[in-house]
Design an enzyme around this catalytic site. Structure first.
Site, PDB file in Angstrom:
ATOM      1  CD  GLU A   1       0.866   0.494   3.165  1.00  0.00           C
ATOM      2  OE1 GLU A   1       0.637   1.541   2.893  1.00  0.00           O
ATOM      3  OE2 GLU A   1       1.828  -0.209   3.325  1.00  0.00           O
TER       4      GLU A   1
ATOM      5  CD  GLU B   1       7.249   1.551  -1.385  1.00  0.00           C
ATOM      6  OE1 GLU B   1       7.863   0.935  -2.050  1.00  0.00           O
ATOM      7  OE2 GLU B   1       7.694   3.030  -1.219  1.00  0.00           O
TER       8      GLU B   1
END
Lengths: 339, 339
Positions: free
Chosen positions: B162, B305
């Protein structure tokens, strides 16, 4: 290693598009690798795991769950690509080099085997020294020579591994000799012995230390009296890697006993090694404390061969790629943080 | 999952040329992967990291070290291959798919971006609900749909990731809502805020919980009131992977908040996920305890991420290769141990 290069590498990492320090130990791997190799932009070339094999005279005391013949059988398994170390090395793109340091078997010409036999196994150290001092030095020199050959072959990172039925007995004896811990504190189940066999193994190691009186101030004496030929090969490889400024990833309990010999001989070596993982063997953490290394992985491994080193090499390489491949804030047009 | 298949996979592992159980957690990964996929000889196909991006209205309260624009900038960095997740995914052979769940920016046609914008960011949950219930469900459905598409594309393992400035604030609020822990116990520095900003962040989350009163018995209520659109996407992906019997590797703190929503909605989902790593964020361990997952790595990561998921996918894959590629005792002519 050069603290200036380590700082330069960290400054480079701090310019990458991520919060400062947010890649944690990957950043540690990158800056240490840079410092070891002497450049803030290190090269990633070939990775090689050296799996050193040797037999142990002390096996005749019944200290292992496996018969001695398994050393030979596993060497052939390594050469055929069927062992754990083969699978994991392929997975991370490393080459496995199998070195006969002292297996009690004449292999003849076997493709792929690096024949450097110093003796057909050690002698039973429950009754006297495992090796002569000359044998120990000869075995150390094999490891050094293999490390010296790496650079010309484009190898930029080495890993250590081993095979030798009964070699946790030697590794426990080594850490007991250096640390002064009781044998019971540093001795565990190896390939999986039961409680009765564990107690027997502890008694055998106590006997070995009493009979041989290895001198902890003389690491070669410890190696010769209660070590092993594959452990000597590992110690030599670690010394040789450090001398060549090549990072070396040290596998688990037995490999770390070899690295410990190297560090006791030359403490500066500590700066050139990565500890791959925390072994299930209870003596391992005493070794790691002594060499000041923080293990990279904790996957409850206790196979040896270099299996943990292969996986950890992949993670060290990942850290170096962060340094080499990530975009900077300026390159990517990303705003920096205010902390 | 099917306990019989797990036992069959373990029996297969026990026949490989190694002491029983000596590859520790690699064996756990292999047998769980087998059970998840429903076969003792699972397929290793494509690996994909889904990196979900969204903005957070609560950013206007000054809870992050980075400005909101960084969400957009990092999405473009992902698409250009320059971010940490790109480097680590390339390293392990995974593909990165970037999903716009709710970035406050109109990207237009950008090659590679999967446009699934549910809203231009959430509303400021310090003042009222982050989303409507309908928005939360729509975002969940995006994740489910992406998981449903995987099988036909040959994807056999998914990872979550994310990007969303201020999303640790949402993740801390979610675990506080479910666990009843104090906000201070589950709130940390995110991208690196200082002490003053941390105290402010804690107060904002306390305010958000007081204003919205999320119902911990209704996970969608928690998600809608104090969650985020990328967190909803992750929750949906995890639900969809489990429904498709596809292993999913969950990254760190924010990803695990999404996985937690999924597990609270449907506890059976827990059996289909791997926890990639233990985050530096102090609230993470409360999430992991709640979903009963043991993290694979501890590298002090706090980037998000999907970076930890990428590395952990490589280790899960290594475990499955042990199951698939290692020789058995019979194949290699190696003697078995007596324990």
């Amino acid at each position: 290693v050069d603290a200036g290069i380590m700082a330069k590498a960290q400054a480079r990492l701090d310019n990458k598009t991520k919060p400062v320090g947010s890649l944690g130990r990957l950043e540690e791997f990158a800056r240490r690798y840079a410092a070891m190799t002497g450049t803030p932009d290190p090269v990633l070339g070939k990775k090689v795991i050296f799996t050193f094999a040797a037999d142990h005279g002390v096996v005749e005391e019944g200290v292992s769950a496996f018969p001695k013949e398994v050393t030979v059988q596993m060497v052939l398994n390594f050469l055929n690509g069927g062992a754990g170390i083969n699978v994991l090395s392929r997975h991370v793109g490393a080459e496995v080099r199998v070195v006969d340091m002292g297996v009690d078997h004449e292999f003849g010409e076997v493709p792929g085997l690096i024949g450097r036999k110093v003796a057909r196994g050690t002698r039973n150290f429950a009754k006297g020294p495992a090796m002569t001092r000359e044998e120990a030095i000869a075995a150390l020199e094999v490891g050094i020579e293999l490390a010296n050959g790496c650079r010309a072959q484009g190898v930029t990172m080495a890993g250590t591994g081993e095979m030798g039925i009964a070699n946790t007995t030697a590794a426990s004896a080594i850490i007991a000799a250096f640390s002064g811990c009781t044998v019971a504190d540093v001795t565990h189940r190896g390939t999986g012995i039961n409680d009765g066999a564990l107690n027997h193994k502890i008694k055998i190691i106590e006997q070995a230390l009493a009979v041989n009186r290895p001198d902890p101030k003389d690491p070669i004496d410890v190696l010769a009296k209660v070590g092993g030929l594959e452990i000597a090969g590992i110690a030599g490889l670690v010394l040789g890697c450090a001398a060549n400024r090549m990072p070396v990833v040290v596998d688990g309990f037995i490999s770390t006993s070899g690295a410990l010999i190297a560090c006791e001989l030359c403490p500066a070596v500590k700066e050139y090694l990565f500890a791959a993982h925390e072994s299930v063997e209870i003596g391992h953490r005493f070794m790691l404390e002594r060499i000041g290394a923080e293990p990279i992985l904790d996957l409850q491994l206790r196979l040896g061969e270099g299996t943990g080193a292969a996986l950890a090499m992949g993670l060290v390489e990942a850290g170096v790629k962060i340094l080499k491949e990530m975009a900077t804030f300026a390159e990517a047009g990303v705003a920096e943080g205010e902390y």
